[in-house]
Design a protein around this motif. Structure first.
Motif, short mmCIF file in Angstrom:
data_model
loop_
_atom_site.label_atom_id
_atom_site.label_comp_id
_atom_site.label_asym_id
_atom_site.label_seq_id
_atom_site.Cartn_x
_atom_site.Cartn_y
_atom_site.Cartn_z
N PRO A 8 0.84 -1.21 0.00
CA PRO A 8 0.00 0.00 0.00
C PRO A 8 0.87 1.25 0.00
O PRO A 8 1.87 1.32 0.70
CB PRO A 8 -0.79 -0.11 1.30
N LEU A 9 0.49 2.20 -0.83
CA LEU A 9 1.18 3.48 -0.87
C LEU A 9 0.52 4.41 0.15
O LEU A 9 -0.67 4.32 0.39
CB LEU A 9 1.06 4.09 -2.27
N CYS A 58 -4.92 6.07 -16.50
CA CYS A 58 -3.69 6.88 -16.44
C CYS A 58 -3.95 8.27 -17.02
O CYS A 58 -3.48 9.27 -16.47
CB CYS A 58 -2.56 6.19 -17.19
N GLN A 59 -4.72 8.34 -18.09
CA GLN A 59 -5.06 9.63 -18.68
C GLN A 59 -5.92 10.45 -17.72
O GLN A 59 -5.69 11.65 -17.53
CB GLN A 59 -5.80 9.42 -20.00
N LEU A 60 -6.91 9.81 -17.08
CA LEU A 60 -7.74 10.52 -16.09
C LEU A 60 -6.87 11.05 -14.95
O LEU A 60 -7.03 12.19 -14.52
CB LEU A 60 -8.81 9.58 -15.52
N ALA A 61 -5.97 10.21 -14.45
CA ALA A 61 -5.10 10.61 -13.34
C ALA A 61 -4.27 11.83 -13.72
O ALA A 61 -4.12 12.76 -12.92
CB ALA A 61 -4.20 9.45 -12.93
N ILE A 66 -5.02 13.67 -10.24
CA ILE A 66 -5.48 12.82 -9.14
C ILE A 66 -4.31 12.46 -8.23
O ILE A 66 -3.24 12.08 -8.70
CB ILE A 66 -6.12 11.52 -9.69
N ALA A 67 -4.53 12.58 -6.93
CA ALA A 67 -3.50 12.24 -5.94
C ALA A 67 -3.72 10.85 -5.35
O ALA A 67 -2.80 10.25 -4.80
CB ALA A 67 -3.50 13.28 -4.82
N THR A 98 -1.23 0.10 -11.98
CA THR A 98 -1.31 0.73 -13.29
C THR A 98 -1.03 2.23 -13.24
O THR A 98 -0.29 2.76 -14.06
CB THR A 98 -2.69 0.48 -13.93
N THR A 99 -1.64 2.91 -12.28
CA THR A 99 -1.50 4.37 -12.21
C THR A 99 -0.39 4.83 -11.27
O THR A 99 -0.04 6.00 -11.26
CB THR A 99 -2.81 5.03 -11.74
N GLU A 100 0.11 3.90 -10.45
CA GLU A 100 1.14 4.20 -9.46
C GLU A 100 0.68 5.26 -8.47
O GLU A 100 1.47 6.08 -7.99
CB GLU A 100 2.46 4.60 -10.14
#
Length: 171
Positions: A8-9, A58-61, A66-67, A98-100
């Motif tokens: 978990p990040l 990824c594009q949305l983030a 997005i945080a 995927t989004t990191e």
């Protein structure tokens, strides 16, 4: 994708977060403002190839700055997990890899019913309702998360490695 749990990040205390109402056909997404006061429905991402979904998230983030992500976690009224919980947990792990970006699971009980009530006065056709319901359900989820965060000293929801109450997996 492996079922091995990513670490978990740490979830950010500031910045925009997005909520995801995961479904087997459509995935609703809602976002909040950077101050985490107002949640708004954003879009619906169709289920499809993981690569296409990955590009979309990824594009949305990137576009929405997005945080972190909140993924709706379908649990029984008793608080135990279900087969749908396993699917949501698997998706949440995929989303983080995927989004990191960090992901929290958050109880989504009644979010679709609440979204349906919000859309009832709009007199949308069935087709129009289907297009909006998942994003509005994600908005309900995000509003609930933000409200819980305002009234708790700890972070609401579960990290990817935490379990809900009990360990029953049934439907």
């Amino acid at each position: 994708m492996s079922d091995e749990s990513p670490q978990p990040l740490p979830f950010p205390s500031q910045g925009r977060i997005a909520a995801v109402d995961y479904g087997t056909v459509r995935i609703g997404v809602a976002v909040c403002d950077p101050d985490r006061i107002i949640a708004s429905p954003l879009t619906v991402v169709p289920q499809g190839a993981a690569e296409q979904r990955g590009k979309a998230f990824c594009q949305l983030a990137d576009e929405e700055r997005i945080a972190g992500w909140i993924v709706g976690f379908p649990i029984h009224l008793s608080g135990t997990e279900s087969k749908k919980s396993i699917e949501a947990r698997r998706f949440a792990k995929w989303l983080q890899q995927t989004t990191e970006l960090p992901v929290r699971l958050f109880d989504e009980r009644f979010s679709t019913a609440a979204a349906d009530q919000r859309l009832a006065p709009s007199k949308l056709t069935n087709k129009g309702r289907k297009k909006r319901i998942d994003a509005v359900a994600a908005q309900v989820l995000l509003e609930s998360f933000l409200e819980a965060a305002r009234h708790r000293s700890d972070l609401p929801g579960l990290s990817l490695d935490e379990k809900a109450i009990g360990d029953a997996i049934d439907d």
